[in-house]
Design an enzyme around this catalytic site. Structure first.
Site, PDB file in Angstrom:
ATOM      1  N   CYS A   2       0.824  -1.199   0.000  1.00 26.89           N
ATOM      2  CA  CYS A   2       0.000   0.000   0.000  1.00 26.89           C
ATOM      3  C   CYS A   2       0.861   1.253   0.000  1.00 26.89           C
ATOM      4  O   CYS A   2       1.937   1.279   0.586  1.00 26.89           O
ATOM      5  CB  CYS A   2      -0.885   0.010   1.236  1.00 26.89           C
ATOM      6  SG  CYS A   2      -1.998  -1.382   1.282  1.00 26.89           S
ATOM      7  N   ARG A  27       5.621   0.085  -6.050  1.00 21.41           N
ATOM      8  CA  ARG A  27       5.578  -0.643  -4.773  1.00 21.41           C
ATOM      9  C   ARG A  27       4.672  -1.866  -4.833  1.00 21.41           C
ATOM     10  O   ARG A  27       4.736  -2.726  -3.957  1.00 21.41           O
ATOM     11  CB  ARG A  27       5.071   0.287  -3.667  1.00 21.41           C
ATOM     12  CG  ARG A  27       6.009   1.438  -3.373  1.00 21.41           C
ATOM     13  CD  ARG A  27       5.322   2.454  -2.511  1.00 21.41           C
ATOM     14  NE  ARG A  27       4.953   1.913  -1.231  1.00 21.41           N
ATOM     15  CZ  ARG A  27       5.623   2.130  -0.101  1.00 21.41           C
ATOM     16  NH1 ARG A  27       6.703   2.870  -0.122  1.00 21.41           N
ATOM     17  NH2 ARG A  27       5.218   1.617   1.032  1.00 21.41           N
ATOM     18  N   TRP A  75      -2.821  -2.733  -1.718  1.00 18.37           N
ATOM     19  CA  TRP A  75      -2.409  -4.118  -1.960  1.00 18.37           C
ATOM     20  C   TRP A  75      -3.234  -4.933  -0.984  1.00 18.37           C
ATOM     21  O   TRP A  75      -3.035  -4.849   0.234  1.00 18.37           O
ATOM     22  CB  TRP A  75      -0.917  -4.221  -1.678  1.00 18.37           C
ATOM     23  CG  TRP A  75      -0.272  -5.526  -2.059  1.00 18.37           C
ATOM     24  CD1 TRP A  75       0.138  -5.917  -3.298  1.00 18.37           C
ATOM     25  CD2 TRP A  75       0.083  -6.595  -1.179  1.00 18.37           C
ATOM     26  NE1 TRP A  75       0.727  -7.155  -3.240  1.00 18.37           N
ATOM     27  CE2 TRP A  75       0.702  -7.598  -1.960  1.00 18.37           C
ATOM     28  CE3 TRP A  75      -0.063  -6.816   0.198  1.00 18.37           C
ATOM     29  CZ2 TRP A  75       1.167  -8.784  -1.420  1.00 18.37           C
ATOM     30  CZ3 TRP A  75       0.402  -8.004   0.720  1.00 18.37           C
ATOM     31  CH2 TRP A  75       1.008  -8.973  -0.084  1.00 18.37           C
ATOM     32  N   ASN A 101      -2.020   2.730   5.782  1.00 16.13           N
ATOM     33  CA  ASN A 101      -1.132   1.585   5.540  1.00 16.13           C
ATOM     34  C   ASN A 101      -0.953   0.853   6.862  1.00 16.13           C
ATOM     35  O   ASN A 101      -0.803   1.498   7.904  1.00 16.13           O
ATOM     36  CB  ASN A 101       0.248   2.053   5.067  1.00 16.13           C
ATOM     37  CG  ASN A 101       0.216   2.558   3.632  1.00 16.13           C
ATOM     38  OD1 ASN A 101      -0.806   2.489   2.954  1.00 16.13           O
ATOM     39  ND2 ASN A 101       1.346   3.074   3.184  1.00 16.13           N
ATOM     40  N   GLY A 102      -0.915  -0.468   6.808  1.00 18.09           N
ATOM     41  CA  GLY A 102      -0.717  -1.244   8.032  1.00 18.09           C
ATOM     42  C   GLY A 102      -1.924  -2.128   8.301  1.00 18.09           C
ATOM     43  O   GLY A 102      -2.761  -2.350   7.418  1.00 18.09           O
ATOM     44  N   GLU A 463      19.574 -17.404  -4.763  1.00 13.87           N
ATOM     45  CA  GLU A 463      19.088 -16.130  -5.290  1.00 13.87           C
ATOM     46  C   GLU A 463      18.586 -16.298  -6.728  1.00 13.87           C
ATOM     47  O   GLU A 463      17.573 -15.710  -7.121  1.00 13.87           O
ATOM     48  CB  GLU A 463      20.205 -15.079  -5.189  1.00 13.87           C
ATOM     49  CG  GLU A 463      19.923 -13.751  -5.850  1.00 13.87           C
ATOM     50  CD  GLU A 463      18.650 -13.042  -5.382  1.00 13.87           C
ATOM     51  OE1 GLU A 463      18.055 -13.449  -4.369  1.00 13.87           O
ATOM     52  OE2 GLU A 463      18.228 -12.093  -6.058  1.00 13.87           O
ATOM     53  N   LYS A 467      14.728 -15.457  -8.275  1.00 15.59           N
ATOM     54  CA  LYS A 467      14.472 -14.612  -9.450  1.00 15.59           C
ATOM     55  C   LYS A 467      13.518 -15.330 -10.404  1.00 15.59           C
ATOM     56  O   LYS A 467      12.540 -14.758 -10.863  1.00 15.59           O
ATOM     57  CB  LYS A 467      15.763 -14.277 -10.210  1.00 15.59           C
ATOM     58  CG  LYS A 467      16.686 -13.259  -9.593  1.00 15.59           C
ATOM     59  CD  LYS A 467      16.167 -11.857  -9.506  1.00 15.59           C
ATOM     60  CE  LYS A 467      15.394 -11.607  -8.271  1.00 15.59           C
ATOM     61  NZ  LYS A 467      16.041 -11.330  -7.050  1.00 15.59           N
ATOM     62  N   GLU A 470       9.877 -15.773  -8.915  1.00 16.19           N
ATOM     63  CA  GLU A 470       9.026 -14.607  -8.720  1.00 16.19           C
ATOM     64  C   GLU A 470       8.527 -13.987 -10.015  1.00 16.19           C
ATOM     65  O   GLU A 470       7.447 -13.416 -10.031  1.00 16.19           O
ATOM     66  CB  GLU A 470       9.669 -13.571  -7.784  1.00 16.19           C
ATOM     67  CG  GLU A 470      10.802 -12.764  -8.321  1.00 16.19           C
ATOM     68  CD  GLU A 470      11.292 -11.726  -7.292  1.00 16.19           C
ATOM     69  OE1 GLU A 470      12.487 -11.470  -7.284  1.00 16.19           O
ATOM     70  OE2 GLU A 470      10.498 -11.156  -6.524  1.00 16.19           O
ATOM     71  N   HIS A 486      20.309 -36.223  -1.642  1.00 10.58           N
ATOM     72  CA  HIS A 486      19.649 -36.460  -0.352  1.00 10.58           C
ATOM     73  C   HIS A 486      18.144 -36.197  -0.426  1.00 10.58           C
ATOM     74  O   HIS A 486      17.488 -36.065   0.605  1.00 10.58           O
ATOM     75  CB  HIS A 486      20.296 -35.609   0.741  1.00 10.58           C
ATOM     76  CG  HIS A 486      21.741 -35.938   0.942  1.00 10.58           C
ATOM     77  ND1 HIS A 486      22.165 -37.122   1.499  1.00 10.58           N
ATOM     78  CD2 HIS A 486      22.871 -35.258   0.614  1.00 10.58           C
ATOM     79  CE1 HIS A 486      23.494 -37.157   1.528  1.00 10.58           C
ATOM     80  NE2 HIS A 486      23.938 -36.036   0.992  1.00 10.58           N
ATOM     81  N   LYS A 564       6.867  -4.439  -4.176  1.00  7.01           N
ATOM     82  CA  LYS A 564       8.281  -4.065  -4.105  1.00  7.01           C
ATOM     83  C   LYS A 564       8.710  -3.837  -2.661  1.00  7.01           C
ATOM     84  O   LYS A 564       9.800  -4.227  -2.263  1.00  7.01           O
ATOM     85  CB  LYS A 564       8.509  -2.797  -4.937  1.00  7.01           C
ATOM     86  CG  LYS A 564       9.948  -2.324  -4.967  1.00  7.01           C
ATOM     87  CD  LYS A 564      10.828  -3.312  -5.716  1.00  7.01           C
ATOM     88  CE  LYS A 564      12.286  -2.891  -5.781  1.00  7.01           C
ATOM     89  NZ  LYS A 564      13.154  -4.046  -6.107  1.00  7.01           N
TER      90      LYS A 564
HETATM   91  O1  M6R Z   1      13.597  -3.894   0.361  1.00  5.90           O
HETATM   92  P1  M6R Z   1      14.183  -5.167   0.945  1.00  5.90           P
HETATM   93  O2  M6R Z   1      15.528  -5.455   0.406  1.00  5.90           O
HETATM   94  O3  M6R Z   1      14.178  -5.163   2.440  1.00  5.90           O
HETATM   95  O4  M6R Z   1      13.202  -6.288   0.465  1.00  5.90           O
HETATM   96  C1  M6R Z   1      13.356  -7.612   0.884  1.00  5.90           C
HETATM   97  C2  M6R Z   1      12.594  -8.558  -0.020  1.00  5.90           C
HETATM   98  O5  M6R Z   1      11.231  -8.277   0.024  1.00  5.90           O
HETATM   99  C3  M6R Z   1      13.082  -8.452  -1.476  1.00  5.90           C
HETATM  100  O6  M6R Z   1      14.448  -8.646  -1.582  1.00  5.90           O
HETATM  101  C4  M6R Z   1      12.355  -9.496  -2.351  1.00  5.90           C
HETATM  102  O7  M6R Z   1      12.742 -10.766  -1.984  1.00  5.90           O
HETATM  103  C5  M6R Z   1      12.667  -9.224  -3.833  1.00  5.90           C
HETATM  104  N1  M6R Z   1      11.454  -8.915  -4.529  1.00  5.90           N
HETATM  105  C6  M6R Z   1      13.250 -10.373  -4.538  1.00  5.90           C
HETATM  106  O8  M6R Z   1      13.594 -10.042  -5.841  1.00  5.90           O
END
Ligand code: M6R
Length: 569
Positions: A2, A27, A75, A101-102, A463, A467, A470, A486, A564
């Protein structure tokens, strides 16, 4: 997640707010709305879907000019994605509008109390209790009405309230991990949940802290805490953040990956002039380093920990920030904490940081957003200077985080960081984009994808898988190659693509061969990524994920269900 934006001043407030909503889009959200006051009445316009659809609706309605407006991108958490559930919410008597927000944790009880007093609710949200509570405490003094209402709210919130009885005032309230900043400019005030959206517009920016209230008028902002007025200093923001554009690229993600060489250069410039002596002394004096972060930043934490340990410098414990309250690790006051966050607003990371601070730890933030909550709360903030990252999938920020970690390790070791060769390597990998596209074309129909690594490349594997998951919604896992036999090997078949992240360490690379044979003999397709010194190997996976998303006609910048900046725990 949000987002809040509001304007109060001489201009057309609705236009300023719709412009602001566009800057909050990155966001993540699923509906947007705004409220304004005209002829002593609150009016709202809401729309499910993109801000552009809301703007179209606003234009079609030919709204009258108003000097006050609240805007919000929602959101969904409590209640489905509908216009009724979109913000702003207006009290049943039409007097008060709120953007929030919250999460109001006790909203069910509050709702039922208000209903028993005859209040009718129109949405399924927790937020709608706020304007109705404020309205219950209606008085000549709108701050008093808001502070009274807040006494009943449990949970975390940042909200703005306006009343048709006070068309030249907005009241802001904050509690918990939701950011809210107020920016002033001649004869006008902007309020936002996102500091970077205000830096190019405002002369001064103030951050509201927990338990604080602000009474905002076009030419004055007054702050209050625990019933007393307080004086606040504006934030020391170094540079104004220009709104990001896609430039010559089709997506923000593509642009951000291609910016990596420039980010390396920016980091070199920044850290050439920084003196890390005090920080190095702090690390020398500590027992254990605790790192806490989420998602990609957590992976950067794993990477940094490995670099510390490889040099035998300190014991490093890396915590998934959201797990910290449930794992009860041994923390002593001689430890120090590093929190890593691109946005500087991730609620779980902020909460971990507060835990560390409450336990007396010195806290260092590796953070990309100057003036963000995590930046402000840290004893030392180490900027990642990656520039605005818009795409939900973090790319250039990950490289920046790991590089800043490496700079700290090198400062302790009194050795230089090899910026020139890193930039060269980044350029070189970006030059392989077409080959990676070919791999994607040949494997786009695979049911599952595994990234296999060893040592540092096992972290890159984690990592890489994040990617791919997501932005392509494909089943994908990152595995330390030795773990394959395993359990996960059971999933490997001819519908599997195994991506081998070759480590730079010869012995590790040799061992990884065993895993290649294991997957090959079960029919898996194979793509071997060459070894790369440093975390830059991830660029191969970032480009792979980007190309696969595009092949599947998915928007890599805005993956489904994700935001985001994740500002709820
Ligand atoms: O803004 P931040 O780095 O604290 O965010 C943490 C995660 O939400 C962020 O890295 C998320 O995993 C990414 N969208 C991954 O690409």
């Amino acid at each position: 997640m949000c987002g809040i934006i509001a304007y109060l001043g001489k201009d057309n407030a609705v236009n300023r707010v719709t412009e602001g909503l566009k800057t909050l889009e990155y966001r993540g959200y699923d509906s947007a709305g705004l409220a304004y006051i005209s002829k002593e009445t609150i009016h709202t316009v809401k729309q499910v879907g993109p801000v552009d659809a809301l703007v179209q609706k606003v234009n079609d309605l030919k709204l009258p000019k108003s000097n006050i407006a609240l805007g919000h991108t929602r959101w969904a958490t409590h209640g489905g994605i509908t216009e009724q559930n979109s913000h702003p919410h207006v009290s049943d008597d039409g007097n008060i509008a709120v953007v929030h927000n919250g999460i109001i944790e006790n909203y069910i009880q509050l709702k039922s109390d208000l209903e028993s007093k005859g209040v009718t609710f129109k949405s399924a949200t927790d937020t709608e209790v706020i304007p109705n509570l404020i309205s219950q405490f209606k008085s000549e003094n709108i701050l008093k009405s808001v502070t009274e209402a807040c006494k009943y709210l449990k949970g975390s919130y940042a909200f703005l309230a306006m009343s048709c009885d006070h068309p030249d005032t907005i009241v802001a309230a904050k509690n918990g991990s939701q950011p809210l900043v107020i920016g002033t400019v001649k004869d006008a005030v902007y309020i936002s949940s996102d500091t970077p959206t205000l830096t190019s517009k405002c002369d001064k920016i103030y951050a509201l802290e927990d338990a604080e209230f602000a009474v905002i008028c076009p030419t004055s902002v007054k702050f209050h805490k625990f019933g007393k007025s307080i004086v606040k200093k504006p934030l020391a923001i170094m540079a104004s953040v220009k709104p990001a554009t896609k430039g010559i690229y089709n997506t923000f993600m593509e642009r951000e990956i291609h910016e990596i060489p420039d980010v390396i250069e920016a980091i070199e410039r920044e850290y050439c002039k920084r003196d890390l002596t005090k920080l190095v002394a702090k690390i020398h004096a500590c027992d254990t380093i605790h790192i806490a972060a989420c998602g990609t930043s957590y992976h950067a934490g794993l990477y940094i920990a490995r670099m510390f340990e490889r040099q035998g410098l300190r014991r490093v414990l890396v915590h998934v920030a959201s797990e910290l309250p449930h794992t009860n690790p041994i923390i002593n006051p001689r430890d120090i904490a590093i929190v890593i966050s691109q946005s500087g607003e991730t609620a779980d990371t902020l909460s971990a940081m507060k835990t560390f601070k409450n336990r007396g730890l010195y806290t260092i933030a590796i953070c990309n957003v100057e003036g963000s909550s995590i930046w402000r709360y840290a004893d030392t903030a180490l900027p990642t200077v990656a520039g605005t990252e818009v795409a939900v999938a973090s790319t250039k920020a990950y490289i920046a985080q790991t590089l800043v970690g490496e700079i700290v390790v090198n400062a302790i070791m009194e050795q230089p960081t090899n910026f020139v060769s890193y930039r060269k390597a980044a350029h070189e990998i970006l030059g392989h984009s077409e080959e990676i596209l070919k791999v994607v074309s040949e494997n786009k129909d695979m049911n599952r994808i595994f990234f296999l690594g060893k040592g540092l490349s096992a972290i890159t594997a984690l990592e890489s898988a994040l990617k791919v998951k997501e932005i392509t919604y494909r089943h994908c896992e990152g595995i330390a190659a030795g773990e394959l036999k395993h359990g996960t090997l059971a999933l490997v078949d001819s519908n599997t693509l195994s991506i081998i992240l070759t480590p730079t360490d010869e012995a590790a690379a040799q061992k990884l061969n065993n895993s290649i044979h294991e997957v090959k003999s079960r029919g898996s397709h194979i793509w071997t990524v060459p070894p790369v010194e440093s975390s830059l190997q991830i660029i191969y996976a970032q480009l792979f994920a980007l190309h696969l998303a595009q092949k599947l006609s998915l928007d890599p910048d805005k993956p489904r269900n994700l935001a985001k900046s994740v500002t709820v725990e």
